[in-house]
Design a protein around this motif. Structure first.
Motif, PDB file in Angstrom:
ATOM      1  N   GLY A 157       0.772  -1.222   0.000  1.00  0.00           N
ATOM      2  CA  GLY A 157       0.000   0.000   0.000  1.00  0.00           C
ATOM      3  C   GLY A 157       0.807   1.278   0.000  1.00  0.00           C
ATOM      4  O   GLY A 157       0.229   2.376  -0.005  1.00  0.00           O
ATOM      5  N   SER A 158       2.126   1.171   0.012  1.00  0.00           N
ATOM      6  CA  SER A 158       2.961   2.362  -0.047  1.00  0.00           C
ATOM      7  C   SER A 158       2.862   2.997  -1.428  1.00  0.00           C
ATOM      8  O   SER A 158       2.885   2.301  -2.444  1.00  0.00           O
ATOM      9  CB  SER A 158       4.414   2.008   0.273  1.00  0.00           C
ATOM     10  N   THR A 159       2.763   4.321  -1.481  1.00  0.00           N
ATOM     11  CA  THR A 159       2.591   5.027  -2.747  1.00  0.00           C
ATOM     12  C   THR A 159       3.737   5.973  -3.027  1.00  0.00           C
ATOM     13  O   THR A 159       4.423   6.438  -2.115  1.00  0.00           O
ATOM     14  CB  THR A 159       1.275   5.813  -2.767  1.00  0.00           C
ATOM     15  N   ASN A 160       3.919   6.252  -4.297  1.00  0.00           N
ATOM     16  CA  ASN A 160       4.936   7.181  -4.749  1.00  0.00           C
ATOM     17  C   ASN A 160       4.377   7.952  -5.933  1.00  0.00           C
ATOM     18  O   ASN A 160       3.749   7.369  -6.809  1.00  0.00           O
ATOM     19  CB  ASN A 160       6.215   6.434  -5.140  1.00  0.00           C
ATOM     20  N   TYR A 161       4.623   9.266  -5.961  1.00  0.00           N
ATOM     21  CA  TYR A 161       4.096  10.122  -7.008  1.00  0.00           C
ATOM     22  C   TYR A 161       5.177  10.984  -7.616  1.00  0.00           C
ATOM     23  O   TYR A 161       6.112  11.406  -6.931  1.00  0.00           O
ATOM     24  CB  TYR A 161       3.003  11.046  -6.459  1.00  0.00           C
ATOM     25  N   ALA A 162       5.027  11.257  -8.890  1.00  0.00           N
ATOM     26  CA  ALA A 162       5.868  12.256  -9.520  1.00  0.00           C
ATOM     27  C   ALA A 162       5.562  13.625  -8.921  1.00  0.00           C
ATOM     28  O   ALA A 162       4.410  13.914  -8.567  1.00  0.00           O
ATOM     29  CB  ALA A 162       5.635  12.280 -11.024  1.00  0.00           C
ATOM     30  N   ASP A 163       6.587  14.456  -8.809  1.00  0.00           N
ATOM     31  CA  ASP A 163       6.386  15.779  -8.231  1.00  0.00           C
ATOM     32  C   ASP A 163       5.323  16.579  -8.986  1.00  0.00           C
ATOM     33  O   ASP A 163       4.591  17.370  -8.383  1.00  0.00           O
ATOM     34  CB  ASP A 163       7.696  16.557  -8.218  1.00  0.00           C
ATOM     35  N   SER A 164       5.236  16.369 -10.281  1.00  0.00           N
ATOM     36  CA  SER A 164       4.321  17.137 -11.104  1.00  0.00           C
ATOM     37  C   SER A 164       2.854  16.841 -10.827  1.00  0.00           C
ATOM     38  O   SER A 164       1.984  17.630 -11.209  1.00  0.00           O
ATOM     39  CB  SER A 164       4.621  16.901 -12.586  1.00  0.00           C
ATOM     40  N   VAL A 165       2.561  15.713 -10.170  1.00  0.00           N
ATOM     41  CA  VAL A 165       1.175  15.345  -9.921  1.00  0.00           C
ATOM     42  C   VAL A 165       0.835  15.255  -8.444  1.00  0.00           C
ATOM     43  O   VAL A 165      -0.330  15.007  -8.096  1.00  0.00           O
ATOM     44  CB  VAL A 165       0.793  14.014 -10.604  1.00  0.00           C
ATOM     45  N   LYS A 166       1.805  15.458  -7.578  1.00  0.00           N
ATOM     46  CA  LYS A 166       1.539  15.387  -6.148  1.00  0.00           C
ATOM     47  C   LYS A 166       0.461  16.382  -5.748  1.00  0.00           C
ATOM     48  O   LYS A 166       0.478  17.536  -6.165  1.00  0.00           O
ATOM     49  CB  LYS A 166       2.814  15.654  -5.352  1.00  0.00           C
ATOM     50  N   GLY A 167      -0.471  15.909  -4.961  1.00  0.00           N
ATOM     51  CA  GLY A 167      -1.572  16.742  -4.531  1.00  0.00           C
ATOM     52  C   GLY A 167      -2.743  16.755  -5.477  1.00  0.00           C
ATOM     53  O   GLY A 167      -3.821  17.234  -5.117  1.00  0.00           O
ATOM     54  N   ARG A 168      -2.556  16.241  -6.681  1.00  0.00           N
ATOM     55  CA  ARG A 168      -3.618  16.230  -7.682  1.00  0.00           C
ATOM     56  C   ARG A 168      -4.055  14.823  -8.062  1.00  0.00           C
ATOM     57  O   ARG A 168      -5.158  14.652  -8.576  1.00  0.00           O
ATOM     58  CB  ARG A 168      -3.182  16.967  -8.946  1.00  0.00           C
ATOM     59  N   CYS A 169      -3.193  13.847  -7.825  1.00  0.00           N
ATOM     60  CA  CYS A 169      -3.479  12.479  -8.233  1.00  0.00           C
ATOM     61  C   CYS A 169      -3.412  11.531  -7.047  1.00  0.00           C
ATOM     62  O   CYS A 169      -2.628  11.737  -6.116  1.00  0.00           O
ATOM     63  CB  CYS A 169      -2.497  12.012  -9.303  1.00  0.00           C
ATOM     64  N   THR A 170      -4.223  10.504  -7.123  1.00  0.00           N
ATOM     65  CA  THR A 170      -4.223   9.462  -6.106  1.00  0.00           C
ATOM     66  C   THR A 170      -4.261   8.099  -6.781  1.00  0.00           C
ATOM     67  O   THR A 170      -5.147   7.833  -7.592  1.00  0.00           O
ATOM     68  CB  THR A 170      -5.430   9.588  -5.166  1.00  0.00           C
TER      69      THR A 170
END
Length: 122
Positions: free
Chosen positions: A55-68
């Motif tokens: 369940g650990s997640t990782n996001y590109a900086d460009s989408v952090k806060g906008r994508c889940t």
């Protein structure tokens, strides 16, 4: 062998939302990590978001806060909820799944979906 089917792409205006889905089907495998990548014309494929088996997640900086990114293990499905979409999010989005095969020939592999187009207009 695993087959991946993606859906949910489309044309949206800036500020809109989309939810991408990727469903894995087949038999003889377990899924480890699941991820979404995207590729715009003339650019290299880049990781958008990933979720581990724990369940650990990782996001590109460009989408952090906008994508889940989320997963439903019972359905062998991974989702990408995209909000506040921007024109620079326009790309073909690909599902990627890390798979362990527990039947012959046994082994680990990476499977890709066919891609789904996301276009964000300004």
């Amino acid at each position: 062998q695993v087959q991946l089917v993606e859906s949910g792409g489309g044309l949206v205006q800036a500020g809109g939302s989309l939810r991408l889905s990727c469903a894995a089907s087949g038999s003889g495998f377990n899924i480890n990590a699941m991820a979404w990548y995207r590729q715009a014309p003339g650019k290299q494929r880049e990781l958008v978001a990933a979720v581990s088996s724990g369940g650990s997640t990782n996001y590109a900086d460009s989408v952090k806060g906008r994508c889940t990114i989320s997963r439903d293990n019972a359905k062998n499905t991974v989702y990408l909820q995209m909000n506040s979409l921007k024109p620079e999010d326009t790309a073909v989005y690909y599902c990627n799944v890390d798979v362990l095969y527990y039947r012959e020939p046994y082994g680990r592999g990476s499977s890709w979906g066919q891609g789904t187009q996301v276009t964000v207009s300004s």
